[in-house]
Design a protein around this motif. Structure first.
Motif, short mmCIF file in Angstrom:
data_model
loop_
_atom_site.label_atom_id
_atom_site.label_comp_id
_atom_site.label_asym_id
_atom_site.label_seq_id
_atom_site.Cartn_x
_atom_site.Cartn_y
_atom_site.Cartn_z
N HIS A 21 40.71 40.88 46.84
CA HIS A 21 39.87 41.88 46.16
C HIS A 21 40.01 41.91 44.65
N CYS A 67 40.27 50.16 47.93
CA CYS A 67 40.39 50.55 49.34
C CYS A 67 39.79 51.92 49.64
N ILE A 120 38.13 43.96 54.48
CA ILE A 120 38.08 42.93 53.44
C ILE A 120 37.00 41.89 53.75
N TYR A 152 33.61 43.42 53.23
CA TYR A 152 33.39 43.58 51.79
C TYR A 152 33.04 42.25 51.14
N ASP A 153 33.85 41.22 51.45
CA ASP A 153 33.64 39.91 50.85
C ASP A 153 32.31 39.27 51.26
N ASP A 170 47.94 44.82 45.00
CA ASP A 170 47.03 44.98 43.87
C ASP A 170 47.82 44.65 42.61
N PRO A 200 34.43 37.03 46.58
CA PRO A 200 35.51 36.96 45.59
C PRO A 200 35.11 36.26 44.29
#
Length: 316
Positions: A205, A285, A23, A26-27, A253, A32
């Motif tokens: 996410h 994911c 995470i 990714y971020d 989610d 976000p």
């Protein structure tokens, strides 16, 4: 991660260290608040993030680009395959394309032994509903005409919506060709006043605010259409005659409850359907499959689902 949700889950407890590492990585590339950027800016940072997580294509998969039904597609071919997986990528109907899911489609082909065709449907706001569905259907219809053998429909997130919408629309039009559908954390138009939509409204996410943004762009600011399964498959009045269905969702989610609702609707109509809600995982994911054991299990569920319905098995 958003704040302020009543009884917000303790994501530091639900999500393990491997997933948090994913995470955070990714971020760092796709923050976000990316939805606050202009559309082209969103696409730029999304494409850059996808390149960071992109894995080399497995050997034994031949790759070529061609159009089906006037829609650009990428074909992943495996020697001896008589099954074709038609894959629709995620990205909220706003971002993504052939490159964003290239390694995922190549791995599906290598691990199942099936050919995979990735469909590059038009994105909003340039193409608003029903244009994205029209592209999805045009490609599918041309693929069904062009290729013999069985077809599996698959897709993640927005692509899961399109895969299901095509499955509904195919009844009475392309009967007997679709042996199954595998929907990966799909948004199917479920009831946003309950379930995961409330519990995970501010999940890492993907948040309800994100979903509202994507919905507005998808329909060009118009009112959402009512009772149109091309837009929201869960709004269909008839779930009979659908192919065997495997839905794989992530626990953390807001869209997770759509998997349960869709499974129940298919089964109530007499069809075969199964729903896996994998613990401790977040939307998107699939990209964590090489960083997280839980995400690897998630991808195994997807691969097993495609392999089973493609071979006419129902072990669930």
């Amino acid at each position: 991660m958003g704040k302020g949700c009543v009884n917000e889950p303790d994501y530091r407890r639900l999500i393990d260290a491997e997933m948090w590492a994913y995470i955070e990585r990714y971020d760092a590339s796709y923050p976000p608040d990316a939805v606050d950027l202009p559309i082209e800016g969103q696409r730029d940072v999304y494409d850059a993030m996808c390149k960071i997580f992109h894995q080399p294509r497995p050997s034994g998969v031949a790759v070529s680009d061609r159009a089906f039904g006037g829609v650009p597609c990428r074909v992943y071919e495996v020697a001896g395959s008589d099954v074709t997986v038609v894959y629709y990528h995620g990205g909220g109907f706003v971002v993504g394309g052939l490159e964003s899911h290239d390694d995922i489609c190549a791995e599906i082909a290598a691990r199942t032994g099936f050919d995979v065709i990735s469909v590059d449907y038009g994105l909003a706001p340039e193409v608003t509903f029903p244009g994205c569905f029209d592209d999805a259907w045009a490609a599918f219809d041309a693929i069904a005409t062009d290729r013999s053998g069985d077809i599996v429909l698959a897709g993640d997130s927005a692509g899961g919506n399109l895969a299901a919408a095509v499955a509904h629309h195919a009844r009475g039009r392309v009967d007997g060709r679709v042996t199954g559908q595998v929907l990966i954390y799909p948004g199917l138009g479920g009831d946003t006043t309950k379930g995961s939509y409330l519990k995970h409204a501010n999940a890492p996410h993907l948040t309800m605010a994100d979903l509202a943004f994507y919905r507005t762009v998808r329909i060009g600011g118009a009112e959402p259409p009512e009772d149109d399964p091309r837009y929201a498959p869960l709004s269909d009045s008839d779930f009979s005659g659908l192919p065997p269905t495997v839905v794989v969702t992530a626990e953390c989610d807001p869209l997770a409850s759509d998997g349960e609702s869709y499974r129940d609707a298919v089964m109530l109509a007499g069809g075969n359907a199964v729903w896996f809600n994998e613990p401790g995982l977040v939307h998107a994911c699939l990209r964590a499959r090489n960083m997280s054991k839980r995400a690897a299990v998630f991808f195994d569920r997807v691969i097993d689902g495609i392999a089973n319905v493609g071979q006419g098995r129902w072990p669930y």
